[in-house]
Enzyme design. Structure first.
Site, PDB file in Angstrom:
ATOM      1  N   LYS A  44       0.700  -1.278   0.171  1.00 55.23           N
ATOM      2  CA  LYS A  44       0.037  -0.086  -0.004  1.00 55.23           C
ATOM      3  C   LYS A  44       0.801   1.243   0.084  1.00 55.23           C
ATOM      4  CE  LYS A  44      -3.911  -2.089   2.310  1.00 55.23           C
ATOM      5  NZ  LYS A  44      -4.754  -2.064   3.365  1.00 55.23           N
ATOM      6  N   TYR A  83     -12.511  -1.993  -3.888  1.00 53.73           N
ATOM      7  CA  TYR A  83     -13.026  -2.111  -2.458  1.00 53.73           C
ATOM      8  C   TYR A  83     -14.263  -2.064  -2.526  1.00 53.73           C
ATOM      9  CZ  TYR A  83      -8.312  -2.117   0.004  1.00 53.73           C
ATOM     10  OH  TYR A  83      -7.253  -2.428   0.414  1.00 53.73           O
ATOM     11  N   ASN A 103      -1.900   0.372   6.632  1.00 50.00           N
ATOM     12  CA  ASN A 103      -1.621  -0.799   7.151  1.00 50.00           C
ATOM     13  C   ASN A 103      -0.612  -1.847   6.277  1.00 50.00           C
ATOM     14  OD1 ASN A 103      -3.482  -1.972   5.788  1.00 50.00           O
ATOM     15  ND2 ASN A 103      -4.539  -2.794   7.372  1.00 50.00           N
ATOM     16  N   HIS A 105      -2.376  -5.229   1.601  1.00 49.34           N
ATOM     17  CA  HIS A 105      -3.729  -6.057   1.342  1.00 49.34           C
ATOM     18  C   HIS A 105      -3.321  -7.483   1.044  1.00 49.34           C
ATOM     19  CE1 HIS A 105      -7.465  -7.034  -0.163  1.00 49.34           C
ATOM     20  NE2 HIS A 105      -6.805  -7.853  -1.194  1.00 49.34           N
ATOM     21  N   GLU A 109      -9.594 -11.053  -7.692  1.00 50.83           N
ATOM     22  CA  GLU A 109      -8.594  -9.898  -7.286  1.00 50.83           C
ATOM     23  C   GLU A 109      -7.424  -9.844  -8.367  1.00 50.83           C
ATOM     24  OE1 GLU A 109      -9.796  -8.899  -2.727  1.00 50.83           O
ATOM     25  OE2 GLU A 109      -7.833  -9.721  -3.075  1.00 50.83           O
TER      26      GLU A 109
HETATM   27  P1  ADP Z   1      -8.063  -6.662   5.928  1.00 53.93           P
HETATM   28  O1  ADP Z   1      -7.211  -5.665   4.987  1.00 53.93           O
HETATM   29  O2  ADP Z   1      -6.976  -7.105   7.050  1.00 53.93           O
HETATM   30  O3  ADP Z   1      -8.684  -7.782   5.204  1.00 53.93           O
HETATM   31  P2  ADP Z   1     -10.586  -5.465   5.753  1.00 53.93           P
HETATM   32  O4  ADP Z   1     -10.723  -6.100   4.601  1.00 53.93           O
HETATM   33  O5  ADP Z   1     -11.656  -5.604   6.920  1.00 53.93           O
HETATM   34  O6  ADP Z   1      -9.171  -5.989   6.505  1.00 53.93           O
HETATM   35  O7  ADP Z   1     -10.641  -3.890   5.454  1.00 53.93           O
HETATM   36  C1  ADP Z   1      -9.840  -3.354   4.417  1.00 53.93           C
HETATM   37  C2  ADP Z   1      -9.054  -2.299   4.509  1.00 53.93           C
HETATM   38  O8  ADP Z   1      -9.766  -1.407   5.025  1.00 53.93           O
HETATM   39  C3  ADP Z   1      -8.141  -2.723   5.755  1.00 53.93           C
HETATM   40  O9  ADP Z   1      -6.838  -3.307   5.221  1.00 53.93           O
HETATM   41  C4  ADP Z   1      -7.784  -1.044   6.045  1.00 53.93           C
HETATM   42  O10 ADP Z   1      -6.774  -0.401   5.295  1.00 53.93           O
HETATM   43  C5  ADP Z   1      -8.902  -0.479   6.047  1.00 53.93           C
HETATM   44  N1  ADP Z   1      -9.828  -0.412   7.094  1.00 53.93           N
HETATM   45  C6  ADP Z   1     -10.317  -1.614   7.859  1.00 53.93           C
HETATM   46  N2  ADP Z   1     -11.022  -1.358   9.032  1.00 53.93           N
HETATM   47  C7  ADP Z   1     -10.568   0.030   9.116  1.00 53.93           C
HETATM   48  C8  ADP Z   1     -11.312   1.009  10.227  1.00 53.93           C
HETATM   49  N3  ADP Z   1     -11.874   0.658  11.199  1.00 53.93           N
HETATM   50  N4  ADP Z   1     -10.893   2.274   9.937  1.00 53.93           N
HETATM   51  C9  ADP Z   1     -10.113   2.548   8.824  1.00 53.93           C
HETATM   52  N5  ADP Z   1      -9.751   1.801   7.877  1.00 53.93           N
HETATM   53  C10 ADP Z   1     -10.092   0.553   7.913  1.00 53.93           C
HETATM   54 MG    MG Z   2      -9.845  -7.669   3.485  1.00 48.52          MG
END
Ligand code: ADP
Ligand code: MG
Length: 140
Positions: free
Chosen positions: A11, A51, A114, A117, A128
């Protein structure tokens, strides 16, 4: 067990800090092989489409802005049980919950920024991968 594939994104928070190599090294050390990779600037339309599953979540707009805020590296990873292997080395979505030795523990800045992905199922991995790569761009 046969090798499978998953989809990864390094990212913008990670590319900005020049961590493409460091993140890829952790993926490789976890037993994953990079079989396709390209650095791209995602368009708003691409990020919204990618997304779309999160479009009703309160953080959707911020997430799209973040993902188009700088270049990303999209990758196809191959290995035994690739989806789970990648999720394990990524660590929990919120870095404060991420285990030692995971990419997000080492590098994530926040629950949003974070660093990586990773697909959450074989079915989504295929969707994807197809979203970003043509078959001939993947060389295993
Ligand atoms: P992951 O990436 O671990 O699969 P998710 O699919 O739940 O997590 O969420 C997609 C992305 O959205 C996350 O990697 C993060 O960048 C963002 N995200 C998830 N939850 C939050 C939140 N509560 N606040 C802000 N951004 C979030
Ligand atoms: Mg996810």
């Amino acid at each position: 067990m046969a090798a499978t594939r998953t989809f990864s994104i390094i990212k913008p928070d990670a590319t900005r800090r020049n961590l493409t190599g460091a993140v890829t090294k952790m993926l490789e050390e976890a037993g994953l092989r990079v079989v396709a990779s390209k650095r791209i600037q995602m368009s708003r339309e691409q990020a919204e489409g990618f997304y779309a599953v999160h479009s009703e979540r309160p953080f959707f707009g911020d997430l799209v802005d973040f993902m188009i805020g700088g270049p990303v590296v999209v990758q196809v990873l191959e290995g035994e049980d690739a989806v789970k292997r990648n999720r394990d080395v990524m660590g929990a979505t919120n870095p404060s919950d991420a285990a030692e030795g995971t990419i997000r523990k080492a590098y994530a800045e926040s629950i949003e920024a974070n660093s990586v992905h990773g697909s959450d199922s074989d079915e989504n991995a295929k969707i994807e991968i197809d979203f970003f790569f043509k078959p001939e761009e993947i060389v295993g």
